[in-house]
Design a protein around this motif. Structure first.
Motif, PDB file in Angstrom:
ATOM      1  N   HIS A 136       0.842  -1.196   0.000  1.00 37.78           N
ATOM      2  CA  HIS A 136       0.000   0.000   0.000  1.00 37.78           C
ATOM      3  C   HIS A 136       0.879   1.249   0.000  1.00 37.78           C
ATOM      4  O   HIS A 136       2.081   1.174   0.244  1.00 37.78           O
ATOM      5  N   ASP A 138       0.937   5.183   1.822  1.00 39.52           N
ATOM      6  CA  ASP A 138       0.330   5.972   2.892  1.00 39.52           C
ATOM      7  C   ASP A 138       0.003   7.322   2.308  1.00 39.52           C
ATOM      8  O   ASP A 138       0.900   8.147   2.130  1.00 39.52           O
ATOM      9  N   HIS A 192       4.634  -0.212   0.114  1.00 41.79           N
ATOM     10  CA  HIS A 192       5.290  -1.020   1.135  1.00 41.79           C
ATOM     11  C   HIS A 192       4.273  -1.959   1.755  1.00 41.79           C
ATOM     12  O   HIS A 192       3.063  -1.751   1.641  1.00 41.79           O
ATOM     13  N   ARG A 215       2.919   9.958  12.597  1.00 36.95           N
ATOM     14  CA  ARG A 215       2.803  10.873  11.459  1.00 36.95           C
ATOM     15  C   ARG A 215       2.290  12.223  11.894  1.00 36.95           C
ATOM     16  O   ARG A 215       1.676  12.358  12.945  1.00 36.95           O
TER      17      ARG A 215
HETATM   18 FE    FE Z   1       2.059   2.143   5.593  1.00 38.63          FE
END
Ligand code: FE
Ligand code: MD6
Length: 219
Positions: A136, A138, A192, A215
């Motif tokens: 996927h 992010d 990743h 994040r």
């Molecule tokens: Fe991720």
């Protein structure tokens, strides 16, 4: 800071960063000294915001169980992926991001050469043997200029670090208890994933792997 500039520092100053991309580094065992502070804080978070299996927009239940702490938490349901200020299970704010994690994330980002990093969201992923996370990107955060700091605890896993296309060949990076990965910059949107977790027993976490991703998701 680029890899060439980091090479000006001694290995202890740069915590023996292993560069896996132009702006991506593994910091082996970087979180180890904090684990005994981190685990009780995590236990408290999970008591308030239990790990749960979310539903993907496609209607599949995720095998990895997750929760969050911080001002924003990542959620998935039939309507899509997004960050929310409230835990949909309790309708209460997510538990606060513990100081130990804020401080660790800031130090790790700095060690990898990023500008001061003040995360507002921490996704907690819990894997049991057999669980995997498919490739996927992010991309639910507002501003991709911030890095992501990822802390691995418990059973080791093989992280797949791919390219900007899903079909790009992925390198395999082994992540163990206490390892930290920092990535951002031009690598921020690389695909990743995590290969199926191998069975095992970790002395501190048992038959589990916990990954924390910090994040800056909001404004
Ligand atoms: Fe991720
Ligand atoms: C994991 N990590 O290691 C899953 N995403 O269990 C991620 O999906 C991830 O480690 C963005 C940045 C760092 C990560």
């Amino acid at each position: 800071m680029k890899q060439s500039e980091l090479d000006l520092f001694t290995t202890s100053e740069r915590h023996q960063a292993i560069w896996i991309g132009k702006s991506s580094a593994v910091l082996p065992l970087f979180a180890l000294a904090e684990v005994e502070t981190l685990l009780p804080a995590l236990r408290q978070i999970i008591r308030a915001a239990p790990l749960r299996h979310m539903i993907t927009p496609g209607g599949q239940q995720m095998s990895v169980a997750l929760s969050n702490c911080g001002d924003l938490g990542w959620v998935s349901d039939r309507r899509g992926y997004r960050y929310t200020p409230l835990d949909p299970l309790s309708n209460q704010p997510w538990p606060a991001l513990p100081e130990v994690l804020l401080e660790l994330a800031a130090r790790a980002a700095e060690a990898a050469g990023f500008a001061p990093f003040t995360p507002d969201a921490c996704l907690i992923n819990c894997y049991v043997p057999g669980n995997r996370l498919s490739l996927h990107q992010d991309r639910d955060e507002r501003d991709y200029s911030h890095p992501i700091v990822s802390v691995s605890l418990g059973l080791p896993a093989i992280f797949q670090f791919g390219g900007h296309q899903r079909s790009d060949r992925a390198q395999r990076v082994s992540l163990s208890h206490g390892d930290v990965v920092v990535w951002g910059g031009e690598d921020r949107l690389r695909f990743h994933g995590v290969l199926p977790l191998k069975p095992g027993e970790h002395p501190r976490l048992g038959q589990r792997r916990i990954n924390l991703t910090l994040r800056k998701a909001g404004p």
